[in-house]
Design a protein around this motif. Structure first.
Motif, PDB file in Angstrom:
ATOM      1  N   HIS A 147       0.719  -1.394  -0.074  1.00 55.41           N
ATOM      2  CA  HIS A 147       0.242  -0.008  -0.372  1.00 55.41           C
ATOM      3  C   HIS A 147       0.982   1.110   0.221  1.00 55.41           C
ATOM      4  O   HIS A 147       0.586   2.260  -0.888  1.00 55.41           O
ATOM      5  CB  HIS A 147      -0.611  -0.029   1.263  1.00 55.41           C
ATOM      6  N   ASP A 148       2.184   1.701   0.753  1.00 53.59           N
ATOM      7  CA  ASP A 148       2.825   2.330   0.663  1.00 53.59           C
ATOM      8  C   ASP A 148       3.545   2.381  -0.432  1.00 53.59           C
ATOM      9  O   ASP A 148       3.991   4.086  -0.824  1.00 53.59           O
ATOM     10  CB  ASP A 148       3.580   2.737   2.724  1.00 53.59           C
ATOM     11  N   TYR A 149       3.944   1.385  -0.910  1.00 51.37           N
ATOM     12  CA  TYR A 149       4.608   1.651  -1.960  1.00 51.37           C
ATOM     13  C   TYR A 149       3.565   2.027  -3.310  1.00 51.37           C
ATOM     14  O   TYR A 149       4.100   2.723  -4.140  1.00 51.37           O
ATOM     15  CB  TYR A 149       5.113   0.146  -2.621  1.00 51.37           C
ATOM     16  N   VAL A 150       2.634   1.522  -3.352  1.00 51.39           N
ATOM     17  CA  VAL A 150       2.288   2.118  -4.779  1.00 51.39           C
ATOM     18  C   VAL A 150       1.283   3.808  -4.448  1.00 51.39           C
ATOM     19  O   VAL A 150       1.802   4.362  -5.257  1.00 51.39           O
ATOM     20  CB  VAL A 150       0.450   1.551  -4.787  1.00 51.39           C
ATOM     21  N   ASN A 151       1.144   4.233  -3.353  1.00 52.35           N
ATOM     22  CA  ASN A 151       1.118   5.429  -2.482  1.00 52.35           C
ATOM     23  C   ASN A 151       2.309   6.200  -3.761  1.00 52.35           C
ATOM     24  O   ASN A 151       2.133   7.165  -3.773  1.00 52.35           O
ATOM     25  CB  ASN A 151       0.704   5.884  -1.482  1.00 52.35           C
ATOM     26  N   SER A 152       3.603   5.588  -2.682  1.00 52.06           N
ATOM     27  CA  SER A 152       4.709   6.118  -3.079  1.00 52.06           C
ATOM     28  C   SER A 152       4.566   6.975  -4.806  1.00 52.06           C
ATOM     29  O   SER A 152       5.103   7.350  -5.317  1.00 52.06           O
ATOM     30  CB  SER A 152       5.165   5.732  -2.571  1.00 52.06           C
ATOM     31  N   LEU A 153       4.566   5.597  -5.790  1.00 57.32           N
ATOM     32  CA  LEU A 153       4.407   5.992  -6.324  1.00 57.32           C
ATOM     33  C   LEU A 153       4.002   7.394  -7.134  1.00 57.32           C
ATOM     34  O   LEU A 153       3.361   7.612  -8.320  1.00 57.32           O
ATOM     35  CB  LEU A 153       3.889   4.916  -7.807  1.00 57.32           C
ATOM     36  N   THR A 154       2.091   7.012  -6.524  1.00 59.97           N
ATOM     37  CA  THR A 154       1.588   7.907  -6.481  1.00 59.97           C
ATOM     38  C   THR A 154       2.156   9.572  -7.157  1.00 59.97           C
ATOM     39  O   THR A 154       2.038  10.234  -7.311  1.00 59.97           O
ATOM     40  CB  THR A 154      -0.351   8.019  -6.154  1.00 59.97           C
ATOM     41  N   ALA A 155       2.528   9.762  -5.368  1.00 56.00           N
ATOM     42  CA  ALA A 155       3.135  10.748  -5.704  1.00 56.00           C
ATOM     43  C   ALA A 155       4.275  11.183  -6.600  1.00 56.00           C
ATOM     44  O   ALA A 155       4.958  12.260  -6.149  1.00 56.00           O
ATOM     45  CB  ALA A 155       4.233  11.203  -3.614  1.00 56.00           C
ATOM     46  N   GLN A 156       5.127  10.706  -7.062  1.00 53.20           N
ATOM     47  CA  GLN A 156       6.203  10.705  -7.855  1.00 53.20           C
ATOM     48  C   GLN A 156       6.076  11.070  -9.473  1.00 53.20           C
ATOM     49  O   GLN A 156       6.934  11.549  -9.369  1.00 53.20           O
ATOM     50  CB  GLN A 156       6.838   9.141  -8.234  1.00 53.20           C
ATOM     51  N   ARG A 157       4.500  11.207  -8.924  1.00 52.87           N
ATOM     52  CA  ARG A 157       3.600  11.581 -10.604  1.00 52.87           C
ATOM     53  C   ARG A 157       2.862  12.167 -10.570  1.00 52.87           C
ATOM     54  O   ARG A 157       2.409  12.301 -10.084  1.00 52.87           O
ATOM     55  CB  ARG A 157       3.539   9.931 -11.145  1.00 52.87           C
ATOM     56  N   PRO A 158       3.549  13.412 -12.293  1.00 52.93           N
ATOM     57  CA  PRO A 158       2.180  13.804 -12.001  1.00 52.93           C
ATOM     58  C   PRO A 158       0.530  13.782 -12.730  1.00 52.93           C
ATOM     59  O   PRO A 158       0.589  12.042 -12.694  1.00 52.93           O
ATOM     60  CB  PRO A 158       2.738  15.444 -13.921  1.00 52.93           C
ATOM     61  N   PRO A 159      -0.547  13.969 -12.430  1.00 47.09           N
ATOM     62  CA  PRO A 159      -1.452  14.006 -12.037  1.00 47.09           C
ATOM     63  C   PRO A 159      -1.958  13.278 -13.308  1.00 47.09           C
ATOM     64  O   PRO A 159      -1.275  14.005 -14.432  1.00 47.09           O
ATOM     65  CB  PRO A 159      -2.441  15.437 -11.709  1.00 47.09           C
ATOM     66  N   GLY A 160      -3.109  12.499 -13.791  1.00 43.43           N
ATOM     67  CA  GLY A 160      -2.932  12.450 -15.135  1.00 43.43           C
ATOM     68  C   GLY A 160      -3.519  10.352 -15.512  1.00 43.43           C
ATOM     69  O   GLY A 160      -3.708  10.147 -14.778  1.00 43.43           O
ATOM     70  N   MET A 161      -3.693   9.911 -16.422  1.00 44.61           N
ATOM     71  CA  MET A 161      -3.688   8.795 -16.982  1.00 44.61           C
ATOM     72  C   MET A 161      -2.609   7.762 -16.544  1.00 44.61           C
ATOM     73  O   MET A 161      -0.982   8.596 -16.727  1.00 44.61           O
ATOM     74  CB  MET A 161      -4.072   8.696 -18.866  1.00 44.61           C
ATOM     75  N   GLY A 162      -3.176   7.436 -16.161  1.00 43.40           N
ATOM     76  CA  GLY A 162      -2.465   5.942 -15.730  1.00 43.40           C
ATOM     77  C   GLY A 162      -1.308   6.214 -14.679  1.00 43.40           C
ATOM     78  O   GLY A 162      -0.009   5.649 -14.205  1.00 43.40           O
ATOM     79  N   VAL A 163      -1.568   7.169 -13.634  1.00 42.36           N
ATOM     80  CA  VAL A 163      -0.657   6.973 -12.399  1.00 42.36           C
ATOM     81  C   VAL A 163      -1.727   6.808 -11.700  1.00 42.36           C
ATOM     82  O   VAL A 163      -3.707   7.033 -11.257  1.00 42.36           O
ATOM     83  CB  VAL A 163      -1.406   9.272 -12.154  1.00 42.36           C
ATOM     84  N   TRP A 164      -1.518   5.783 -10.332  1.00 51.57           N
ATOM     85  CA  TRP A 164      -2.097   4.787  -9.776  1.00 51.57           C
ATOM     86  C   TRP A 164      -2.547   6.470  -8.307  1.00 51.57           C
ATOM     87  O   TRP A 164      -1.578   6.896  -7.912  1.00 51.57           O
ATOM     88  CB  TRP A 164      -0.977   3.663  -8.688  1.00 51.57           C
ATOM     89  N   SER A 165      -3.911   5.811  -8.300  1.00 49.97           N
ATOM     90  CA  SER A 165      -4.594   6.250  -6.806  1.00 49.97           C
ATOM     91  C   SER A 165      -4.231   6.238  -5.553  1.00 49.97           C
ATOM     92  O   SER A 165      -4.345   4.447  -5.450  1.00 49.97           O
ATOM     93  CB  SER A 165      -5.510   6.922  -7.655  1.00 49.97           C
ATOM     94  N   SER A 166      -4.485   6.910  -4.313  1.00 51.80           N
ATOM     95  CA  SER A 166      -4.698   6.699  -3.288  1.00 51.80           C
ATOM     96  C   SER A 166      -5.502   5.783  -2.777  1.00 51.80           C
ATOM     97  O   SER A 166      -6.067   4.333  -2.262  1.00 51.80           O
ATOM     98  CB  SER A 166      -4.917   7.790  -2.394  1.00 51.80           C
ATOM     99  N   GLN A 167      -6.906   5.235  -3.614  1.00 54.25           N
ATOM    100  CA  GLN A 167      -7.829   4.692  -3.742  1.00 54.25           C
ATOM    101  C   GLN A 167      -7.582   2.984  -4.373  1.00 54.25           C
ATOM    102  O   GLN A 167      -7.778   2.662  -3.272  1.00 54.25           O
ATOM    103  CB  GLN A 167      -9.206   4.788  -4.676  1.00 54.25           C
ATOM    104  N   VAL A 168      -7.175   3.074  -5.248  1.00 51.28           N
ATOM    105  CA  VAL A 168      -6.383   2.024  -6.300  1.00 51.28           C
ATOM    106  C   VAL A 168      -5.850   1.368  -5.348  1.00 51.28           C
ATOM    107  O   VAL A 168      -5.507   0.233  -4.378  1.00 51.28           O
ATOM    108  CB  VAL A 168      -5.558   2.274  -7.193  1.00 51.28           C
ATOM    109  N   ALA A 169      -4.245   2.154  -4.343  1.00 47.95           N
ATOM    110  CA  ALA A 169      -3.379   1.210  -3.402  1.00 47.95           C
ATOM    111  C   ALA A 169      -4.177   0.493  -1.874  1.00 47.95           C
ATOM    112  O   ALA A 169      -4.127  -0.064  -1.701  1.00 47.95           O
ATOM    113  CB  ALA A 169      -3.262   2.476  -2.508  1.00 47.95           C
ATOM    114  N   ALA A 170      -5.753   1.140  -2.111  1.00 47.22           N
ATOM    115  CA  ALA A 170      -6.440   1.160  -0.097  1.00 47.22           C
ATOM    116  C   ALA A 170      -7.324  -0.030  -0.762  1.00 47.22           C
ATOM    117  O   ALA A 170      -6.921  -0.936   0.251  1.00 47.22           O
ATOM    118  CB  ALA A 170      -7.433   1.792  -0.206  1.00 47.22           C
TER     119      ALA A 170
END
Length: 139
Positions: A83-106
């Motif tokens: 969960h924390d790893y997927v959230n870190s991927l979201t934080a490292q990328r700009p918003p847009g298509m293909g960005v993993w969200s906090s909801q997906v991580a949950a």
């Protein structure tokens, strides 16, 4: 169902930072497959590899309920690290298509807890807590 690619135990090492906060470092890579049959790995599935050295706080569970929901417990730790790893991927990328969200991580937390045998009621409450944290802007 989504699943961890290998069945090995997660190896994490706790340490305190200069401010006194506890962190855990992942000591070896481990992988999670999003979607698919655990008996068959297919390249069309999404593969997440949590790298060695990844740092996590495991979970922002209040101290007064850690006796009931302990993210460091063997059946929960891999899910919280993922969960924390997927959230870190979201934080490292700009918003847009293909960005993993906090909801997906949950949602991945919920599935990973199920794969590791956490009872339905427990994973439901833990995931609900994560979603409520997202709604309050804590993730």
């Amino acid at each position: 169902m989504s699943h961890f690619l290998q069945s090995q135990q997660l190896n994490i090492h706790p340490f305190k930072d200069d401010a006194g906060k506890w962190w855990w470092a992942v000591s070896s890579d481990f992988a999670y497959v999003l979607g698919g049959d655990p008996a068959v790995y297919d390249e069309q599935y999404v593969l997440f590899v949590v790298p060695q050295g990844f740092l996590t706080d495991l979970g922002s569970i209040p101290w007064y309920v850690r006796w009931l929901f302990n993210p460091a417990a063997s059946e929960c730790a891999r899910a919280y690290v993922l969960h924390d790893y997927v959230n870190s991927l979201t934080a490292q990328r700009p918003p847009g298509m293909g960005v993993w969200s906090s909801q997906v991580a949950a949602a991945m937390l919920y599935e990973a807890l199920a794969f590791d045998g956490v009872p339905y009621w427990s994973r439901l409450v833990q995931t609900l807590g994560v979603f409520l944290g997202i709604a309050k802007g804590e993730h």
